[in-house]
Design a protein around this motif. Structure first.
Motif, mmCIF file in Angstrom:
data_model
loop_
_atom_site.group_PDB
_atom_site.id
_atom_site.type_symbol
_atom_site.label_atom_id
_atom_site.label_comp_id
_atom_site.label_asym_id
_atom_site.label_seq_id
_atom_site.Cartn_x
_atom_site.Cartn_y
_atom_site.Cartn_z
ATOM 1 N N ILE A 83 30.829 40.406 -63.114
ATOM 2 C CA ILE A 83 29.556 39.750 -62.801
ATOM 3 C C ILE A 83 28.648 41.043 -63.036
ATOM 4 C CG2 ILE A 83 28.332 39.524 -60.460
ATOM 5 C CD1 ILE A 83 31.810 39.313 -60.328
ATOM 6 N N VAL A 84 27.504 40.531 -63.725
ATOM 7 C CA VAL A 84 26.706 41.460 -64.490
ATOM 8 C C VAL A 84 25.225 41.103 -63.849
ATOM 9 C CG1 VAL A 84 25.071 41.815 -66.459
ATOM 10 C CG2 VAL A 84 27.423 41.658 -66.885
ATOM 11 N N ASP A 85 24.538 42.418 -63.387
ATOM 12 C CA ASP A 85 23.463 42.079 -62.560
ATOM 13 C C ASP A 85 22.340 42.058 -63.671
ATOM 14 O OD1 ASP A 85 20.951 42.494 -61.229
ATOM 15 O OD2 ASP A 85 21.750 44.335 -60.237
ATOM 16 N N ALA A 86 21.742 40.892 -63.647
ATOM 17 C CA ALA A 86 20.536 40.775 -64.717
ATOM 18 C C ALA A 86 19.532 41.632 -64.661
ATOM 19 C CB ALA A 86 20.091 39.196 -64.789
ATOM 20 N N THR A 87 19.140 42.182 -63.621
ATOM 21 C CA THR A 87 17.991 42.991 -63.173
ATOM 22 C C THR A 87 18.261 44.365 -63.577
ATOM 23 O OG1 THR A 87 18.475 43.258 -61.034
ATOM 24 C CG2 THR A 87 17.284 41.445 -61.473
ATOM 25 N N SER A 88 19.613 44.709 -63.954
ATOM 26 C CA SER A 88 19.973 46.056 -64.278
ATOM 27 C C SER A 88 21.141 45.685 -65.454
ATOM 28 C CB SER A 88 20.546 46.706 -62.966
ATOM 29 O OG SER A 88 19.690 46.974 -62.080
ATOM 30 N N VAL A 107 35.126 36.802 -68.711
ATOM 31 C CA VAL A 107 34.032 35.705 -68.687
ATOM 32 C C VAL A 107 32.965 36.479 -68.051
ATOM 33 C CG1 VAL A 107 33.208 33.721 -67.722
ATOM 34 C CG2 VAL A 107 35.405 33.955 -68.300
ATOM 35 N N VAL A 108 31.718 36.651 -68.294
ATOM 36 C CA VAL A 108 30.515 37.377 -68.051
ATOM 37 C C VAL A 108 29.858 36.265 -67.173
ATOM 38 C CG1 VAL A 108 28.433 38.484 -68.453
ATOM 39 C CG2 VAL A 108 30.511 39.020 -69.459
ATOM 40 N N ALA A 109 29.656 36.455 -65.822
ATOM 41 C CA ALA A 109 28.908 35.748 -64.912
ATOM 42 C C ALA A 109 27.523 36.712 -64.687
ATOM 43 C CB ALA A 109 29.410 35.619 -63.376
ATOM 44 N N LEU A 110 26.429 36.017 -65.193
ATOM 45 C CA LEU A 110 25.100 36.559 -65.332
ATOM 46 C C LEU A 110 24.393 36.329 -64.107
ATOM 47 C CD1 LEU A 110 23.256 38.432 -67.048
ATOM 48 C CD2 LEU A 110 22.480 36.375 -68.060
ATOM 49 N N ASN A 111 24.479 37.343 -63.244
ATOM 50 C CA ASN A 111 23.980 36.940 -61.970
ATOM 51 C C ASN A 111 22.188 37.428 -61.675
ATOM 52 O OD1 ASN A 111 24.087 35.805 -59.228
ATOM 53 N ND2 ASN A 111 24.622 37.791 -58.258
ATOM 54 N N MET A 112 21.707 36.950 -60.797
ATOM 55 C CA MET A 112 20.236 37.190 -60.622
ATOM 56 C C MET A 112 19.248 37.268 -61.636
ATOM 57 S SD MET A 112 20.886 40.234 -57.532
ATOM 58 C CE MET A 112 22.140 41.222 -58.443
ATOM 59 N N ASP A 124 18.768 35.434 -73.002
ATOM 60 C CA ASP A 124 19.419 34.419 -73.729
ATOM 61 C C ASP A 124 20.915 34.418 -73.565
ATOM 62 O OD1 ASP A 124 20.382 32.634 -75.734
ATOM 63 O OD2 ASP A 124 18.297 32.631 -76.678
ATOM 64 N N ALA A 125 21.602 33.653 -72.533
ATOM 65 C CA ALA A 125 23.032 33.622 -72.485
ATOM 66 C C ALA A 125 23.817 33.539 -73.657
ATOM 67 C CB ALA A 125 23.433 32.745 -71.404
ATOM 68 N N GLU A 126 23.303 32.373 -74.576
ATOM 69 C CA GLU A 126 23.961 32.180 -75.935
ATOM 70 C C GLU A 126 24.151 33.412 -76.597
ATOM 71 O OE1 GLU A 126 22.669 28.698 -77.808
ATOM 72 O OE2 GLU A 126 22.688 27.465 -75.889
ATOM 73 N N ILE A 127 22.817 34.096 -76.786
ATOM 74 C CA ILE A 127 23.173 35.255 -77.940
ATOM 75 C C ILE A 127 24.139 36.393 -77.053
ATOM 76 C CG2 ILE A 127 21.719 37.304 -78.624
ATOM 77 C CD1 ILE A 127 19.033 35.270 -79.024
ATOM 78 N N LEU A 128 23.928 36.373 -75.715
ATOM 79 C CA LEU A 128 24.776 37.561 -75.188
ATOM 80 C C LEU A 128 26.191 37.302 -75.310
ATOM 81 C CD1 LEU A 128 24.978 40.208 -73.604
ATOM 82 C CD2 LEU A 128 24.603 38.543 -71.383
ATOM 83 N N SER A 129 26.276 36.035 -75.145
ATOM 84 C CA SER A 129 27.676 35.462 -75.346
ATOM 85 C C SER A 129 28.231 35.745 -76.843
ATOM 86 C CB SER A 129 27.918 33.895 -75.208
ATOM 87 O OG SER A 129 29.229 33.518 -75.160
ATOM 88 N N VAL A 134 32.490 36.687 -75.766
ATOM 89 C CA VAL A 134 32.933 36.233 -74.446
ATOM 90 C C VAL A 134 32.152 35.153 -74.095
ATOM 91 C CG1 VAL A 134 34.258 38.114 -74.138
ATOM 92 C CG2 VAL A 134 32.171 37.825 -73.141
ATOM 93 N N PRO A 135 32.630 34.208 -73.196
ATOM 94 C CA PRO A 135 31.783 33.083 -72.369
ATOM 95 C C PRO A 135 30.847 33.934 -71.368
ATOM 96 C CG PRO A 135 34.030 32.506 -72.316
ATOM 97 C CD PRO A 135 33.989 33.780 -72.749
ATOM 98 N N VAL A 136 29.515 33.641 -71.480
ATOM 99 C CA VAL A 136 28.420 33.905 -70.587
ATOM 100 C C VAL A 136 27.730 32.696 -69.768
ATOM 101 C CG1 VAL A 136 26.312 35.279 -70.125
ATOM 102 C CG2 VAL A 136 28.152 35.990 -71.811
ATOM 103 N N VAL A 137 28.233 32.957 -68.414
ATOM 104 C CA VAL A 137 27.629 32.103 -67.477
ATOM 105 C C VAL A 137 26.480 32.488 -66.706
ATOM 106 C CG1 VAL A 137 28.039 29.908 -65.864
ATOM 107 C CG2 VAL A 137 29.799 30.895 -67.379
ATOM 108 N N THR A 138 24.883 31.679 -66.864
ATOM 109 C CA THR A 138 24.073 32.191 -65.775
ATOM 110 C C THR A 138 24.135 31.703 -64.470
ATOM 111 O OG1 THR A 138 22.640 32.151 -67.708
ATOM 112 C CG2 THR A 138 21.775 32.105 -65.549
#
Length: 657
Positions: A83-88, A107-112, A124-129, A134-138
């Motif tokens: 779980i990745v805090d998008a604000t940090s 699997v990265v869950a991009l939260n907040m 941009d979740a696609e670029i981050l992935s 690895v898969p990145v889900v917002t």
């Protein structure tokens, strides 16, 4: 199948865990520690979800990090949801970079991310992935959006078999990491090899000749410690990824943006901090504080007179009346008289914390502190220390760098804690009645100056530490929570009062006994012939250079500060009462020799001298060595004595002038 939820503290991990598992949860403690362990079954599946403690890295610096790392390396997870805090983002991706070195799919869950958009930034979740491989889900765990897609991905057979294949480091380091295949015999080869390079003693490979050779090659190439090399290169990669996936969108300036232009201004930030803290002391110790002291002292005097009259009418003996009035009521009452001032102080500090301002103080002082071997992280214990040194010292365990941690442990007791405030308020109010708030504030800033100078000394001659990386999360400014502030102030006040009702009460009775009886246990003798006076005269020479006289009573009171700093005021009050001082402590013959110079010097000594036994115990725990603890205590006392003597000498010259 076992899935591990891994992320920083306050990243929304537990909220996501509750969404994934519903009511199918088991809660207990991890073996050997009191940290909570949560497990649950993913709804409508046989997948076990484990909620690991919030951590910032996989380095074993805190008990939470040790628990999480042991689980990932030993018990193992078939898949990791990070779980990745998008604000940090930068802070969160540091942990991600380490997780990607493990064998388990991530699997990265991009939260907040929705909160970040309010600041005019999108990820941009696609670029981050693509960058992470690895898969990145917002998602928004709070709003329950994107969670279904996350479940779909983690239950996909392709995801469960996917191998991590990111290259974090430059070619010169990656070339050395190729040796992991031959050297590391266990699983998680890349992770183990990197930690071995850093000298992690938990891995036998750290002493391997090939690993040592690789370490020496890298350190020679970069010119500094391997741990710092690895950390810096991780952050370099993280910044590169951040710049590729972050996009700014047009937005209106928020209230936080406007306030930060003022509070984080490079010219005004520190002057504003000085003004704010001066205001806190003016309010708590100055006008409002002095008024509350007068009310409390009047109330305690009335209680003493009522008890004295009542006991005399009952025919009580002189010694029993003195014990209750001069010992118990005077000793405990002397400390409780400062409770209103402490409530004001606690309230001010709590308001600064909850509004988001205190987080910015760490950011402001980071650059300055780095010059002295510390970082903005060290300011957190210094802020907590304004309440009590014990939890402040324990907070130092969150500092990863061992040298910085030890320096901070030694320096934290210099901050004026709530137990020192009664000493400061008593002397400042009596000897500087028109400027008590400013005098009290001056001691706070005096402490900061001494901390900085001593940190410079320790860095140069003792620890020889290097500058450390520090990522600061700056939350939005917000209105204070009445519930949180009330509870925070109540808890701190309750702790202070509980000490007055236990330790201070016990010590006050002991001081009364020693000051009321001679070595032959005769009662009613002059206080100069008491047991306490005899003990004090043995140590009065030590305090002579800062007081200008051989004052046994002040010497005994200062030594009492080792038990509890509040006891200094309590002891002085009890001694004055036994000596017959009815018009106030400093009207008593035993304390009449004080003047503004010796009063300020006495405050300085009690500010910097070795802390109470509780704080010394906390230092022993964090330093991990009795020898280091005693050296710290001797250093603190030496600094206190030198500073107090200098203050008295300079102050006396001004008085003579």
């Amino acid at each position: 199948m076992k899935v591990a939820l891994v992320g920083n503290q306050n990243c929304g991990k537990t909220t996501l865990f509750n969404l994934l598992t519903g009511s199918n949860q088991k809660i207990g403690n991890w073996p050997g520690v009191t940290i909570e362990r949560k497990e649950g079954e993913l709804i409508h599946s046989n997948i076990t979800v484990v909620d690991l403690p919030g951590i910032y890295s996989l380095s074993p610096y805190t008990s939470e990090e040790i628990v999480s790392r042991d689980f990932l390396l030993n018990e193992g997870a078939d898949l990791i949801i990070n779980i990745v805090d998008a604000t940090s983002l930068e802070r969160s991706l540091y942990l991600t970079s380490q997780l990607l070195e493990l064998d388990a799919p991530v699997v990265v869950a991009l939260n907040m991310a929705d909160l970040l958009e309010k600041k005019g930034i999108v990820i941009d979740a696609e670029i981050l992935s693509k960058e992470l491989g690895v898969p990145v889900v917002t998602i928004s765990a709070l709003k329950n959006t994107g969670v279904d897609k996350l479940v779909e991905i983690l239950t996909d057979k392709k995801t469960q078999k996917k191998k991590n294949n990111i290259k974090i480091f430059p070619k010169n380091i990656e070339n050395e990491l190729k040796n992991a295949e031959n050297i590391v015999k266990s699983e998680n080869k890349r992770f183990v090899f990197v930690k071995a390079l850093e000298g992690d003693e938990l891995f036998n490979e750290s002493k391997n000749k090939e690993v040592t050779r690789s370490r020496e090659i890298i350190e020679k190439l970069y010119g500094y410690d391997i741990e710092q090399v690895i950390a810096n290169e991780r952050y370099n990669k993280i910044v590169e990824i951040r710049d590729k996936c972050l996009k700014k969108i047009s937005k209106k300036q928020t209230v936080t943006d406007k306030l930060d232009k003022v509070f984080l201004n490079k010219w005004f930030a520190i002057p504003i901090f000085v003004l704010i803290m001066t205001g806190v002391y003016l309010l708590s110790v100055g006008v409002v504080g002095n008024y509350t002291i007068e009310l409390m002292e009047s109330f305690i005097t009335l209680v003493s007179e009522w008890v004295t009259t009542g006991l005399e009418n009952l025919g009580a003996s002189a010694w029993s009346i003195s014990l209750l009035v001069d010992g118990v009521i005077a000793g405990v009452g002397a400390v409780l008289a400062f409770v209103p001032q402490l409530i004001i102080m606690f309230l001010c500090i709590s308001l600064l914390e909850t509004t988001g301002y205190m987080s910015r103080i760490s950011f402001i002082f980071d650059k300055l502190f780095r010059s002295f071997g510390l970082s903005g992280k060290s300011l957190v214990p210094f802020i907590v220390g304004s309440g009590c040194s014990v939890p402040a010292i324990m907070t130092c365990r969150t500092i990863e760098d061992e040298k910085e941690k030890q320096m901070t442990v030694m320096l934290t007791p210099f901050i004026p804690c709530s137990a020192k405030l009664p000493i400061i308020a008593l002397f400042a109010g009596f000897f500087f009645p028109n400027n008590s708030g400013l005098v009290s504030a001056s001691l706070y800033f005096f402490a900061i100056v001494v901390i900085v100078l001593l940190a410079l000394f320790l860095k140069r001659f003792v620890f020889k530490s290097q500058n450390n990386s520090f990522i600061s999360e700056l939350p939005e400014y917000k209105a204070p929570s009445v519930k949180y502030v009330s509870k925070d102030v109540f808890d701190k006040t309750r702790d202070f009062i509980s000490r007055a009702g236990t330790i201070i009460l016990f010590c006050s009775v002991i001081i009364w006994f020693l000051s009321s009886f001679s070595l032959k246990f005769e009662y009613g003798i002059p206080i100069e012939n008491s047991i306490l006076a005899g003990i004090g005269k043995l140590f009065s020479w030590f305090f002579y250079p800062m007081l200008g006289e051989l004052n046994w009573a002040a010497s005994v009171s200062a030594i009492q500060g080792l038990i509890a700093k509040e006891q200094v005021v309590s002891s002085m009050t009890v001694i004055s009462g036994v000596a017959g001082g009815e018009a106030g402590i400093f009207s008593s013959a035993v304390f009449a020799g004080f003047n503004p110079a010796s009063a300020y010097a006495f405050m300085v000594f009690n500010l910097f001298s070795a802390p109470c036994f509780g704080a010394i115990g906390a230092m022993r725990s964090e330093l991990g060595s009795a020898k280091k603890t005693w050296l710290a205590v001797l250093l603190q006392t030496a600094v206190a004595w030198v500073m107090a003597c200098l203050v008295f000498g300079v102050g006396s010259l001004f008085l003579m002038g």
